[in-house]
Design a protein around this motif. Structure first.
Motif, short mmCIF file in Angstrom:
data_model
loop_
_atom_site.label_atom_id
_atom_site.label_comp_id
_atom_site.label_asym_id
_atom_site.label_seq_id
_atom_site.Cartn_x
_atom_site.Cartn_y
_atom_site.Cartn_z
N ASP A 182 0.85 -1.19 0.00
CA ASP A 182 0.00 0.00 0.00
C ASP A 182 0.89 1.25 0.00
N GLU A 183 0.26 2.42 -0.16
CA GLU A 183 1.07 3.63 -0.33
C GLU A 183 1.86 3.98 0.94
N GLU A 184 1.33 3.59 2.08
CA GLU A 184 2.05 3.79 3.34
C GLU A 184 3.36 2.99 3.36
N GLU A 185 3.27 1.77 2.91
CA GLU A 185 4.48 0.93 2.86
C GLU A 185 5.48 1.48 1.84
N ILE A 186 4.96 1.90 0.69
CA ILE A 186 5.85 2.44 -0.35
C ILE A 186 6.51 3.71 0.15
N SER A 187 5.79 4.49 0.93
CA SER A 187 6.36 5.71 1.47
C SER A 187 7.52 5.40 2.43
N CYS A 188 7.41 4.34 3.20
CA CYS A 188 8.54 3.94 4.06
C CYS A 188 9.74 3.53 3.20
N LEU A 189 9.48 2.79 2.13
CA LEU A 189 10.57 2.39 1.24
C LEU A 189 11.21 3.62 0.59
N ARG A 190 10.38 4.59 0.23
CA ARG A 190 10.88 5.80 -0.43
C ARG A 190 11.80 6.57 0.51
N ILE A 191 11.40 6.69 1.77
CA ILE A 191 12.24 7.39 2.74
C ILE A 191 13.54 6.62 2.96
N GLY A 192 13.44 5.29 3.05
CA GLY A 192 14.64 4.48 3.20
C GLY A 192 15.60 4.68 2.04
N ARG A 206 26.39 6.39 8.61
CA ARG A 206 25.65 7.48 7.96
C ARG A 206 24.17 7.14 7.78
N LEU A 207 23.89 5.88 7.51
CA LEU A 207 22.48 5.48 7.41
C LEU A 207 21.75 5.81 8.70
N VAL A 208 22.38 5.47 9.81
CA VAL A 208 21.74 5.71 11.11
C VAL A 208 21.66 7.21 11.38
N ASP A 209 22.74 7.94 11.04
CA ASP A 209 22.74 9.40 11.17
C ASP A 209 21.52 10.03 10.50
N HIS A 210 21.16 9.50 9.35
CA HIS A 210 20.09 10.11 8.57
C HIS A 210 18.73 9.54 8.92
N GLY A 211 18.67 8.74 9.97
CA GLY A 211 17.36 8.35 10.48
C GLY A 211 16.93 6.93 10.18
N ALA A 212 17.83 6.12 9.62
CA ALA A 212 17.47 4.71 9.41
C ALA A 212 17.37 4.01 10.75
N ASP A 213 16.51 2.97 10.81
CA ASP A 213 16.52 2.08 11.98
C ASP A 213 17.87 1.37 12.03
N GLY A 214 18.44 1.12 10.87
CA GLY A 214 19.71 0.41 10.76
C GLY A 214 19.89 0.02 9.31
N PRO A 215 20.99 -0.68 9.00
CA PRO A 215 21.17 -1.15 7.63
C PRO A 215 20.11 -2.21 7.30
N ALA A 216 19.72 -2.27 6.02
CA ALA A 216 18.71 -3.24 5.59
C ALA A 216 19.31 -4.63 5.46
N GLY A 267 21.64 -0.47 1.93
CA GLY A 267 20.22 -0.16 2.03
C GLY A 267 19.89 0.26 3.43
N ALA A 268 18.80 1.02 3.56
CA ALA A 268 18.35 1.46 4.87
C ALA A 268 17.09 0.69 5.25
N TYR A 293 10.90 -1.30 6.82
CA TYR A 293 10.95 -1.55 5.37
C TYR A 293 12.37 -1.37 4.84
N ARG A 294 12.77 -2.29 3.97
CA ARG A 294 14.16 -2.39 3.54
C ARG A 294 14.30 -2.16 2.04
N CYS A 295 15.19 -1.23 1.67
CA CYS A 295 15.44 -0.98 0.26
C CYS A 295 16.90 -1.27 -0.04
N GLU A 296 17.29 -1.10 -1.28
CA GLU A 296 18.62 -1.54 -1.72
C GLU A 296 19.09 -0.67 -2.87
N ILE A 297 20.33 -0.25 -2.81
CA ILE A 297 20.94 0.46 -3.95
C ILE A 297 22.36 -0.07 -4.13
N GLY A 298 22.76 -0.21 -5.39
CA GLY A 298 24.12 -0.63 -5.68
C GLY A 298 24.68 0.21 -6.81
#
Lengths: 368, 368
Positions: free
Chosen positions: B140-150, B181-191, B225-226, B231-236
């Motif tokens: 749902d859009e709430e979940e996607i919004s968490c992924l977007r912030i991550g 830095r992930l945590v600095d910017h507000g992540a719960d932790g690494p994904a 990922g954050a 919610y966990r996302c990934e970038i490489g």
């Protein structure tokens, strides 16, 4: 080193055969590592009727921190995205004409168990239970040496943190900084998520760091550990921040210190698990802290951070020499905070000088 | 929010009943969190005949990053060191006079399954299978919004790293710095464990950082990922260090970039999983890299970093709108290194502008 692993596997094979199984599939990662020297992700170990085989989903990593598979073992890598190693291992057991196969029912899922049954319908499946975990309880000097190095690393990381400015920094930052220092000093990584607890959070077992900042007058309790060559140790200390401690802080600290010392002094070959727990617990009990005490006073450490034995009121069994355990009583007063003191020690006979303390950071109440 | 969880549980209850079960015990942590709003350690969820109950080994943590249990749920905390939540939940199902109970056989161990059987011998046990995992696929859009912030957090952490001096630093240090830095910017932790790979290690999927230092002329590939509200996302991304890239580096980069773009462009509601994989794979195949390609080109993300769907040659099924997936082809040349490019995107219909790219860090080949 190869002989060490072969000897461990021979002991397990004896236990299996005594239990009526010709072969076994070991799936729990720490157990695989103990018997094979390495546990690549998802790998399982077949203790076979004619040959032992490490079955891997992908080729083993070749770094010391991951361990290296015992050269005496055949390593079988599944091709491509080639299915489940546990199921493949059962197929190999079948090909070796085993008619009985013990599995780790406390680790294997119902679904994988059913797959194993269907890939090798002729084999009778049994339960290996905690046989490998039991072998792991008493450590050899090589294993203790890894724990000792891990403890030195944790002591160093903690010591450096204490020299830095703490006020104003968050629990999460301090925890990350400690983990960075562990790696700096040669740890494979943290042994478990580092716990940093300030003010009202202090003294909570397993507290997960928050964004609360260290303030003057806080208790600060820290629990961390290093993994070194797979072996995990643990140290916990509580400090007071800034000005001289308040009376209630000194009293509470002295109490937990006395409890922890009482626990440590009970460690000896032959001591009952519950007696170690009781020694620490009754110090806290008799000071009126019976409510809210954690369910255990300590536990074994090794390839996992929480392994047998459990030092708890209902635990059955006695300590042996060369068993490393934590002693980690604590008191947390809701809304105010508390104290935890946690060491890793190796049980040794009196003739060898008694328990060997691995985590040597001072347990005096430091005001930082 | 409470209605969201109640609706999810109602959908699961419908599926259970369609499968002949009056009740279910959900044990897989991500599934518990999806249905209950939080998954305190070891907690399980009873989808009951008369009432749903979250059964916890200890009181739930009350931090936003852990989630908060849905207020419409009864929370049952086991006293003391009071046994296994899954077994206790089966006891509650029995007390509600359920005669059928579905369990997650792909998560529950054989030993716990047997304990459940013995605590509630009257109840017929069934298999819930991947029912909750299937519900989780479309977000749902709430979940996607968490992924977007991550994803924003991961982009920020990566962007800051690129501005710092890299030559001479080890893979392990760079990985730890990114996690800080992930945590600095507000992540719960690494994904997931951050992967930093240099030189000959670059381009390896899931490479675990070593003590190798960044050198001039290296490829540097980074995957991070954050986790944000679970919610966990990934970038490489892959970069080249120092001087201008060598010809082979430019060629290989362009190739992987073309493969990744081909995969991204295939993302649409109705596209077959295997067609997305094939689009990316055939670009690499036709350049002679068929050997050693990873078994998949991408996968779903959400409360776990690797969830359904799998974008792989033999995968069955089609994408829906609002399914977030990674597209992450790569090539690794043994001894030389390689390139990986990895984005998290949300499948959207053409009318809504096509796939939504969450990880927006540039994919130009940067020379750092």
């Amino acid at each position: 080193m190869s002989e060490v692993y072969a000897t461990r596997r021979a002991r397990l094979r004896d236990r299996c055969q005594a239990g009526g199984s010709q072969s076994a599939v070991v799936t729990r990662p720490a157990n695989v590592r103990y018997l094979a020297g390495a546990a690549p992700r998802g790998a399982v170990l077949l203790i076979g009727r004619t040959e032992d085989v490490l079955v891997c989903a992908s080729p083993p990593d070749d770094r010391p921190s991951e361990g290296r598979p015992d050269e005496a073992l055949r390593v079988h890598v599944l091709p491509g995205a080639g299915g489940d190693p546990a199921v493949a291992a059962a197929g190999l057991a079948d090909a070796q004409r085993a008619d009985t196969l013990a599995v780790e029912e406390h680790h294997l899922t119902v679904a994988r168990h059913r797959e194993i049954r269907s890939v090798a319908p002729r084999i009778r499946l049994g339960d290996l239970g905690g046989a490998v975990e039991q072998l792991r309880v008493v450590k050899d000097e090589e294993e203790i040496s890894c724990l000792r190095i891990g403890a030195e690393i944790a002591d160093q990381a903690l010591g450096e943190l204490l020299e830095s400015i703490l006020v104003g920094r968050t629990e999460r930052h301090l925890a990350l900084e400690l983990e960075r220092r562990l790696v700096d000093h040669g740890a494979d990584g943290p042994a478990f998520p580092t716990s940093v607890a300030t003010g009202p959070n202090s003294g909570r077992r397993g507290h997960r760091p928050t964004d609360r900042r260290v303030e003057e007058g806080d208790f600060l309790s820290v629990c961390l550990g290093a993994t070194y060559r797979g072996y995990r140790c643990e140290i916990g200390r509580t400090f007071v921040i800034g000005t001289s401690p308040a009376d209630w802080q000194i009293e509470l600290y002295d109490l937990v210190f006395a409890a922890q010392r009482a626990g440590r002094e009970t460690l000896a070959p032959g001591a009952a698990f519950r007696d170690v727990d009781r020694a620490a617990r009754q110090v806290l009990d008799s000071a009126g802290h019976a409510e809210g005490l954690p369910p255990l006073t300590g536990h074994g450490v090794g390839l996992e951070i929480d392994e047998d034995p459990q030092l708890a009121p209902a635990a059955m069994g006695k300590l042996d020499a060369c068993v490393p355990v934590t002693v980690e009583p604590g008191v947390h007063l809701p809304g105010r905070g508390g104290v935890r003191i946690d060491d890793t020690l190796v049980v040794r006979p009196e003739a060898d000088g008694g328990p060997e303390l691995l985590t040597i950071t001072t347990k005096e109440l430091l005001a930082l």
